[in-house]
Design a protein around this motif. Structure first.
Motif, mmCIF file in Angstrom:
data_model
loop_
_atom_site.group_PDB
_atom_site.id
_atom_site.type_symbol
_atom_site.label_atom_id
_atom_site.label_comp_id
_atom_site.label_asym_id
_atom_site.label_seq_id
_atom_site.Cartn_x
_atom_site.Cartn_y
_atom_site.Cartn_z
ATOM 1 N N VAL A 4 22.931 20.066 34.261
ATOM 2 C CA VAL A 4 21.572 19.795 33.477
ATOM 3 C C VAL A 4 21.823 19.989 31.983
ATOM 4 O O VAL A 4 20.672 19.813 31.355
ATOM 5 C CB VAL A 4 20.620 20.535 33.920
ATOM 6 N N ALA A 5 22.731 20.380 31.399
ATOM 7 C CA ALA A 5 22.930 20.434 29.944
ATOM 8 C C ALA A 5 24.286 20.423 29.265
ATOM 9 O O ALA A 5 25.205 20.392 30.324
ATOM 10 C CB ALA A 5 22.489 22.033 29.620
ATOM 11 N N LYS A 6 24.384 20.487 28.183
ATOM 12 C CA LYS A 6 25.547 20.321 27.479
ATOM 13 C C LYS A 6 25.404 21.192 26.092
ATOM 14 O O LYS A 6 24.658 21.085 25.456
ATOM 15 C CB LYS A 6 26.090 18.887 26.879
ATOM 16 N N PHE A 7 26.334 22.222 25.944
ATOM 17 C CA PHE A 7 26.382 22.992 24.662
ATOM 18 C C PHE A 7 27.251 22.280 23.631
ATOM 19 O O PHE A 7 28.162 21.559 23.920
ATOM 20 C CB PHE A 7 27.317 24.464 25.069
ATOM 21 N N GLU A 8 26.580 22.473 22.336
ATOM 22 C CA GLU A 8 27.364 21.904 21.310
ATOM 23 C C GLU A 8 27.330 22.835 20.010
ATOM 24 O O GLU A 8 26.493 23.797 20.033
ATOM 25 C CB GLU A 8 26.696 20.413 20.822
ATOM 26 N N ILE A 71 25.248 27.515 18.144
ATOM 27 C CA ILE A 71 25.095 26.980 19.365
ATOM 28 C C ILE A 71 23.849 26.356 19.396
ATOM 29 O O ILE A 71 22.901 26.924 19.083
ATOM 30 C CB ILE A 71 25.708 27.907 20.598
ATOM 31 N N ARG A 72 24.174 24.999 20.298
ATOM 32 C CA ARG A 72 22.867 24.481 20.518
ATOM 33 C C ARG A 72 23.027 23.717 22.026
ATOM 34 O O ARG A 72 24.042 23.834 22.247
ATOM 35 C CB ARG A 72 22.386 23.397 19.757
ATOM 36 N N SER A 73 21.946 23.538 22.682
ATOM 37 C CA SER A 73 22.144 23.036 24.038
ATOM 38 C C SER A 73 21.212 21.726 24.017
ATOM 39 O O SER A 73 19.793 21.806 24.141
ATOM 40 C CB SER A 73 21.791 24.043 25.113
ATOM 41 N N LYS A 74 21.747 20.856 24.666
ATOM 42 C CA LYS A 74 20.805 19.452 25.035
ATOM 43 C C LYS A 74 20.565 19.725 26.611
ATOM 44 O O LYS A 74 21.434 19.723 27.475
ATOM 45 C CB LYS A 74 21.729 18.303 24.776
ATOM 46 N N ILE A 75 19.283 19.912 26.994
ATOM 47 C CA ILE A 75 18.955 20.148 27.999
ATOM 48 C C ILE A 75 18.105 19.240 28.767
ATOM 49 O O ILE A 75 17.305 18.760 28.311
ATOM 50 C CB ILE A 75 18.175 21.694 28.267
ATOM 51 N N GLU A 76 18.508 19.011 30.226
ATOM 52 C CA GLU A 76 17.520 17.857 30.939
ATOM 53 C C GLU A 76 16.294 18.483 31.204
ATOM 54 O O GLU A 76 15.776 19.515 30.895
ATOM 55 C CB GLU A 76 18.065 17.624 32.320
#
Length: 169
Positions: A4-8, A71-76
């Motif tokens: 459900v997500a990706k860390f960047e 860190i940031r997180s792209k979350i559904e």
């Protein structure tokens, strides 16, 4: 498991600005940024993703320390990332998040600060002069993704820009 997500990592410019605001004496910000590790689970059965200290950080009794993680997180949509302190910090040093649980909403990713996840921790140890130091690269917090629902009559239409109470400003 549902993915459900990706860390960047946030940009160096964003990290440098936020890091120096909290640790102005730092000379090697680029080196710290380059060594940032993305959050990871320790085992296949772990629910939490460990967040690692970008540099040595000391949590001193009676003081709050804000740690820019880089860190940031792209979350559904329909999911949230909840942030908690690592249990060892809590048990051994009575370290806790200032807001008890950090909530990272999916739309935080698009904020003007690039959705930079910052974790504010206080040390509430009993003994005077107590402190807890987390070394660079060591886990100090953990994040757990949780699905959520909304009410049938929900009519939210606000747009987020920022964190730490930005949705009520």
């Amino acid at each position: 498991m549902i993915k459900v997500a990706k860390f960047e990592k946030v940009s160096f410019e964003q990290f440098e600005k936020d890091w120096l605001k909290n640790f102005p004496e730092t000379k090697n910000v680029r080196e710290i940024y380059d060594s940032i590790k993305l959050p990871k689970r320790a085992t296949v059965g772990s629910a939490g993703y460990d967040f690692y200290a970008p540099d040595d950080v000391t949590f001193t009794k009676g003081k709050s320390t804000l740690v820019p993680t880089g860190i940031r997180s792209k979350i559904e949509d329909g999911w949230v990332l909840s942030i908690y302190p690592r249990s060892g910090l809590g048990f051994k040093h009575r370290c806790q998040l200032d807001n008890t649980v950090g909530i990272i909403d999916a739309d935080y990713y698009n904020s003007s600060n690039e959705g930079h996840i910052m974790i504010k921790i206080s040390c509430d140890a009993h003994d005077e002069g107590h402190s807890a130091t987390v070394e660079a690269g060591d886990g100090f917090a953990q994040g757990i993704f949780t699905q959520f629902g909304i009410t049938f009559d929900d009519d939210a239409d606000g747009i987020r820009d920022g964190g730490f109470g930005s949705t009520t400003k």
